[in-house]
Design a protein around this motif. Sequence first.
Motif, PDB file in Angstrom:
ATOM      1  N   ARG A 107       0.823  -1.221   0.000  1.00 27.87           N
ATOM      2  CA  ARG A 107       0.000   0.000   0.000  1.00 27.87           C
ATOM      3  C   ARG A 107       0.854   1.266   0.000  1.00 27.87           C
ATOM      4  O   ARG A 107       0.381   2.328  -0.382  1.00 27.87           O
ATOM      5  CB  ARG A 107      -0.863   0.020   1.268  1.00 27.87           C
ATOM      6  N   HIS A 108       2.078   1.129   0.521  1.00 25.49           N
ATOM      7  CA  HIS A 108       2.948   2.310   0.625  1.00 25.49           C
ATOM      8  C   HIS A 108       4.259   1.997  -0.083  1.00 25.49           C
ATOM      9  O   HIS A 108       5.248   1.635   0.541  1.00 25.49           O
ATOM     10  CB  HIS A 108       3.223   2.635   2.099  1.00 25.49           C
ATOM     11  N   LEU A 109       4.234   2.126  -1.411  1.00 25.50           N
ATOM     12  CA  LEU A 109       5.354   1.642  -2.222  1.00 25.50           C
ATOM     13  C   LEU A 109       6.693   2.314  -1.881  1.00 25.50           C
ATOM     14  O   LEU A 109       7.757   1.718  -2.008  1.00 25.50           O
ATOM     15  CB  LEU A 109       5.053   1.858  -3.712  1.00 25.50           C
ATOM     16  N   LEU A 110       6.629   3.560  -1.421  1.00 28.57           N
ATOM     17  CA  LEU A 110       7.847   4.322  -1.171  1.00 28.57           C
ATOM     18  C   LEU A 110       8.668   3.753  -0.008  1.00 28.57           C
ATOM     19  O   LEU A 110       9.865   4.027   0.115  1.00 28.57           O
ATOM     20  CB  LEU A 110       7.475   5.782  -0.896  1.00 28.57           C
ATOM     21  N   VAL A 111       7.994   2.951   0.824  1.00 32.04           N
ATOM     22  CA  VAL A 111       8.713   2.353   1.949  1.00 32.04           C
ATOM     23  C   VAL A 111       9.744   1.341   1.429  1.00 32.04           C
ATOM     24  O   VAL A 111      10.761   1.103   2.049  1.00 32.04           O
ATOM     25  CB  VAL A 111       7.684   1.684   2.899  1.00 32.04           C
ATOM     26  N   ASN A 112       9.430   0.791   0.268  1.00 34.72           N
ATOM     27  CA  ASN A 112      10.295  -0.226  -0.337  1.00 34.72           C
ATOM     28  C   ASN A 112      11.121   0.423  -1.449  1.00 34.72           C
ATOM     29  O   ASN A 112      10.924   0.163  -2.622  1.00 34.72           O
ATOM     30  CB  ASN A 112       9.410  -1.351  -0.889  1.00 34.72           C
ATOM     31  N   SER A 113      12.018   1.315  -1.046  1.00 36.33           N
ATOM     32  CA  SER A 113      12.751   2.048  -2.067  1.00 36.33           C
ATOM     33  C   SER A 113      14.158   2.369  -1.568  1.00 36.33           C
ATOM     34  O   SER A 113      14.514   2.062  -0.432  1.00 36.33           O
ATOM     35  CB  SER A 113      12.001   3.326  -2.429  1.00 36.33           C
ATOM     36  N   SER A 114      14.951   2.965  -2.445  1.00 36.71           N
ATOM     37  CA  SER A 114      16.335   3.311  -2.107  1.00 36.71           C
ATOM     38  C   SER A 114      16.638   4.728  -2.567  1.00 36.71           C
ATOM     39  O   SER A 114      16.024   5.234  -3.505  1.00 36.71           O
ATOM     40  CB  SER A 114      17.328   2.392  -2.827  1.00 36.71           C
ATOM     41  N   TRP A 115      17.599   5.322  -1.894  1.00 31.90           N
ATOM     42  CA  TRP A 115      18.066   6.661  -2.260  1.00 31.90           C
ATOM     43  C   TRP A 115      19.279   6.504  -3.143  1.00 31.90           C
ATOM     44  O   TRP A 115      20.273   5.917  -2.746  1.00 31.90           O
ATOM     45  CB  TRP A 115      18.438   7.423  -0.982  1.00 31.90           C
ATOM     46  N   ASP A 116      19.208   7.018  -4.352  1.00 32.06           N
ATOM     47  CA  ASP A 116      20.364   6.967  -5.250  1.00 32.06           C
ATOM     48  C   ASP A 116      21.019   8.327  -5.223  1.00 32.06           C
ATOM     49  O   ASP A 116      20.599   9.258  -5.905  1.00 32.06           O
ATOM     50  CB  ASP A 116      19.913   6.592  -6.673  1.00 32.06           C
ATOM     51  N   GLU A 117      22.081   8.440  -4.417  1.00 35.41           N
ATOM     52  CA  GLU A 117      22.734   9.725  -4.207  1.00 35.41           C
ATOM     53  C   GLU A 117      23.339  10.254  -5.517  1.00 35.41           C
ATOM     54  O   GLU A 117      23.206  11.435  -5.836  1.00 35.41           O
ATOM     55  CB  GLU A 117      23.837   9.563  -3.138  1.00 35.41           C
ATOM     56  N   ALA A 118      23.969   9.336  -6.264  1.00 41.73           N
ATOM     57  CA  ALA A 118      24.664   9.766  -7.476  1.00 41.73           C
ATOM     58  C   ALA A 118      23.685  10.349  -8.493  1.00 41.73           C
ATOM     59  O   ALA A 118      23.948  11.381  -9.110  1.00 41.73           O
ATOM     60  CB  ALA A 118      25.418   8.589  -8.085  1.00 41.73           C
ATOM     61  N   ALA A 119      22.554   9.660  -8.651  1.00 44.98           N
ATOM     62  CA  ALA A 119      21.613  10.098  -9.674  1.00 44.98           C
ATOM     63  C   ALA A 119      20.621  11.120  -9.134  1.00 44.98           C
ATOM     64  O   ALA A 119      19.840  11.692  -9.890  1.00 44.98           O
ATOM     65  CB  ALA A 119      20.860   8.881 -10.218  1.00 44.98           C
ATOM     66  N   GLN A 120      20.647  11.343  -7.821  1.00 39.67           N
ATOM     67  CA  GLN A 120      19.650  12.202  -7.180  1.00 39.67           C
ATOM     68  C   GLN A 120      18.241  11.740  -7.541  1.00 39.67           C
ATOM     69  O   GLN A 120      17.402  12.498  -8.003  1.00 39.67           O
ATOM     70  CB  GLN A 120      19.885  13.673  -7.591  1.00 39.67           C
ATOM     71  N   GLU A 121      18.049  10.439  -7.289  1.00 38.25           N
ATOM     72  CA  GLU A 121      16.741   9.850  -7.576  1.00 38.25           C
ATOM     73  C   GLU A 121      16.371   8.890  -6.465  1.00 38.25           C
ATOM     74  O   GLU A 121      17.242   8.327  -5.805  1.00 38.25           O
ATOM     75  CB  GLU A 121      16.794   9.057  -8.902  1.00 38.25           C
ATOM     76  N   ILE A 122      15.074   8.711  -6.309  1.00 37.00           N
ATOM     77  CA  ILE A 122      14.595   7.664  -5.410  1.00 37.00           C
ATOM     78  C   ILE A 122      14.222   6.476  -6.279  1.00 37.00           C
ATOM     79  O   ILE A 122      13.504   6.621  -7.268  1.00 37.00           O
ATOM     80  CB  ILE A 122      13.372   8.155  -4.605  1.00 37.00           C
ATOM     81  N   VAL A 123      14.770   5.315  -5.921  1.00 39.47           N
ATOM     82  CA  VAL A 123      14.496   4.113  -6.705  1.00 39.47           C
ATOM     83  C   VAL A 123      13.408   3.323  -5.981  1.00 39.47           C
ATOM     84  O   VAL A 123      13.639   2.796  -4.901  1.00 39.47           O
ATOM     85  CB  VAL A 123      15.770   3.248  -6.844  1.00 39.47           C
ATOM     86  N   VAL A 124      12.225   3.289  -6.564  1.00 41.08           N
ATOM     87  CA  VAL A 124      11.134   2.514  -5.956  1.00 41.08           C
ATOM     88  C   VAL A 124      11.209   1.107  -6.529  1.00 41.08           C
ATOM     89  O   VAL A 124      11.098   0.914  -7.739  1.00 41.08           O
ATOM     90  CB  VAL A 124       9.760   3.149  -6.260  1.00 41.08           C
ATOM     91  N   HIS A 125      11.453   0.139  -5.656  1.00 39.16           N
ATOM     92  CA  HIS A 125      11.676  -1.220  -6.142  1.00 39.16           C
ATOM     93  C   HIS A 125      10.393  -1.888  -6.588  1.00 39.16           C
ATOM     94  O   HIS A 125       9.338  -1.672  -6.004  1.00 39.16           O
ATOM     95  CB  HIS A 125      12.340  -2.060  -5.054  1.00 39.16           C
ATOM     96  N   GLY A 126      10.532  -2.704  -7.619  1.00 36.86           N
ATOM     97  CA  GLY A 126       9.371  -3.392  -8.175  1.00 36.86           C
ATOM     98  C   GLY A 126       8.949  -4.596  -7.368  1.00 36.86           C
ATOM     99  O   GLY A 126       7.840  -5.114  -7.543  1.00 36.86           O
ATOM    100  N   GLN A 127       9.829  -5.070  -6.517  1.00 35.13           N
ATOM    101  CA  GLN A 127       9.466  -6.231  -5.709  1.00 35.13           C
ATOM    102  C   GLN A 127      10.092  -6.060  -4.331  1.00 35.13           C
ATOM    103  O   GLN A 127      11.048  -5.313  -4.170  1.00 35.13           O
ATOM    104  CB  GLN A 127       9.957  -7.519  -6.371  1.00 35.13           C
TER     105      GLN A 127
END
Lengths: 470, 387
Positions: free
Chosen positions: A312-332
């Motif tokens: 329900r809260h996809l952002l909890v399952n994610s990573s901070w990509d410092e180099a790309a300045q992006e949040i990586v929301v994982h698909g699984q």
Amino acid sequence: MTHATLRRFALPDVGEGLTEAELLQWLVAVGDTVTVNQPLCEVETAKAAVELPSPYAGVVVELLVEAGATVDVGTPIITVDTGGGTAAEPPEAPQPGGLIGETTANGRTAVLVGYGPRSTEARRRPRRTAVPEAAGPPLLATAPDARSKPVRHGGLEVGRQAEAAAIREDAASSAAVAPGRRGPRPLAKPPVRKYAKDLGVDLAQLTGTGPGGVITRADVDAARTAPAPRADMAISAPRGEERIPVKGVRKHTAAAMVASAFTAPHVTEFLTVDVTRMMKLRRRLAERPELAGVRISPLLLVAKAVLLAAARHLLVNSSWDEAAQEIVVHGQVNLGIAAATPRGLVVPNVKDAGRLSLAELAGALAELTDTARAGRTAPADLTGGTLTITNVGVFGVDTGTPILNPGEAAILAFGAIAERPWVHKGEVRPRQVTTLALSFDHRIVDGELGSRFLADVGALLADPGTALAF
Amino acid sequence: MTAVRNEIEAETDRAGDDPGPLPGAGAPHLPQQPDLVQLLTPEGERLEHPEYPLEVSDAELRGFYRDMVLVRRWDAEATALQRQGELGIWASLLGQEAAQLGAGRALQDGDMAFPTYREHGVAWARGVDPLHVMSLFRGVDNGGWHPRERGFALYTIVIGAQCLHATGYAMGVQRDGAESAVLAFLGDGATSQGEVNEAMVFAASFAAPVVFFCQNNQYAISVPLERQSKVPLYRRAAGFGFPGVRVDGNDVLAVLAVTRAALRAAREGQGPTFIEAFTYRMGAHTTSDDPTRYRLAHEVEEWKLRDPIARLKAYLSRSGLADAAFFDGVEAEADELAGRIRRGTVEMPDPPPTAMFDGVHAEMTPPLAAQRAAFEAYQASFEGGAA
């Protein structure tokens, strides 16, 4: 009586240029009959964990090293009675071949790859024409400077002569000067030098027990653990401080925790939950025929609740990509479970755990933790985690403030479940209660999202029927 | 050898045709590969390929089985000997037996092969004594065979360098007007090396009689192929201007047929061919490597289903070409070979010190002869005479 032919197998260099290995486990015991190439033990080097096959057929007489020990290459680890000898012989150093740095029966020294020069002075045939020692080595114009490191030129006489001269010089100076002082430069391998330097041990004060008087790691250890007794300390013998070398899993954990704690701004929230219904559900599930034999642990239900809430809260399952300045929301969700193992803390993960049924998840968790406790977790299972649960409750504590597994956005600590007085339906009743703690990376998960996620997990545990609404 | 010539054109022609049951279709989790030449499926079924007809006798088929089992046993013994401290290192060929034996047996007597450091199967096919390979990995010598006698160059450790040697040798063959071909071995990782590309440019420009045989075992140590190449490797040949073929590297018959055709084209003056033998390294890159750090166990399990030996065994037993007695006999022979390799390695003598003067030049030069004489005199100056 049959005569024993005892042979010792010394730890070889199984990689290129390795100096030591940890003996993970023995696969044979004293008294076992072994065949050639039968796996004897498993060792782990800096490069790989591998099985060592037996070079001998016979009966295991003695295991010379305990499982868990770190062994220098060249150290005998097992004695095998190969029988068939004509007389009892003393254990031989590994007859065929030889190990790095070790001199074989034919006088060759094993070097990193293959075999190098015969360097044993005593084995060399003397020159027909006696060359006076003072004249120096015949191939050198001048006598080598004893301080310069002898160069081994793949067996060229230059290196050997220089080395021999250096050793002679060394012996002469150690005889001449006061005891405790050796030659210009004590002999020790670079890692041992570093080790001694780190510990503040002066190599010049040591007497080497290695071949040719080389100072070994054990010599350094001995010097460190046996300090010269001082008169004022002799009265009482307090327990000295112990220094545990930081290595392996502990070293890795330390680095990972420091990296995580000082890169991801951590926030921890707590929620105390009445899990009586979850515990009832657990008993009912255990009775279901399709779950027969499946271990329905509280951790399993918490894991399931985390997976449902994470969906329900996809952002909890994610990573901070410092180099790309992006949040990586994982698909699984690759669900990590922190496990205390004899080798330290490891966090293996169940790949794509969100797709598993309860029974599959139970199986995966059981396998994961069993494998981790046996110290056999494959590296692939330790990488790629996206969300972690740490079950501190098994140690009987209420809760904690977990540090994020590096690269992950959230970690849930699951405390002990205990009966507590709790207001239930307007009355104080004994209820089974636990405390959840959620740490999250505030760069990705803000207070609102973290709170909603934690509340969802809590709601699922307090009333598992809530799952229908998810 | 129009079949190979037409490969590039055939690729476009084939698009509209019904390809029928595709090679690779039976193997799990492998994309179907319409371009893959296959004559023996992983299940041991014999296929025909219009461009690569293959006449092979029953005895040859049994011979291939024996070759592959013996080479695999040698490989296992060498790996164990390394773990016992008897070899400095070992590069395992496990899983690549068919690619190596198929290619090795396609060579004719006058041909010359340039190996990497993993071509133990080719060495076997060229009649090199396994102990002469073991001596290299034991650090006793640089390989004990005579390259010209065996038509098999010494192992090359530098990645891809042997491709330059092969192209240069092939250009020499061309200038001699000799009727022989050159087979250059390389791995998938080597295709990223400059030397390999230079070798291919020269081979194409001069239509040198060389065949580039690439065993794509999927990993350059730990780097998977998709990080090395955005196109299937065999298609790179088109850019250099010669044909490229992808063959099932675990199918010894297909490898034999494709390599034979390419070598024949080279001998007939039609220039180079690039062969991509699609295979898999079942073991570690070398004994210093731990493949569990970069690939998943299930991938290895999938490739076990495409094992080169198992499929030939299935074919031999199903078609009644070999019985249990034959298979048992090969096993016994393998054990005997392993014993001989073990004893020979452990008891391997040092070469005489003067051996370093041998084979430096085609003919001994006066300065070298003088050095040798001086060295012999020096050796003789020790008590007990010269070694």
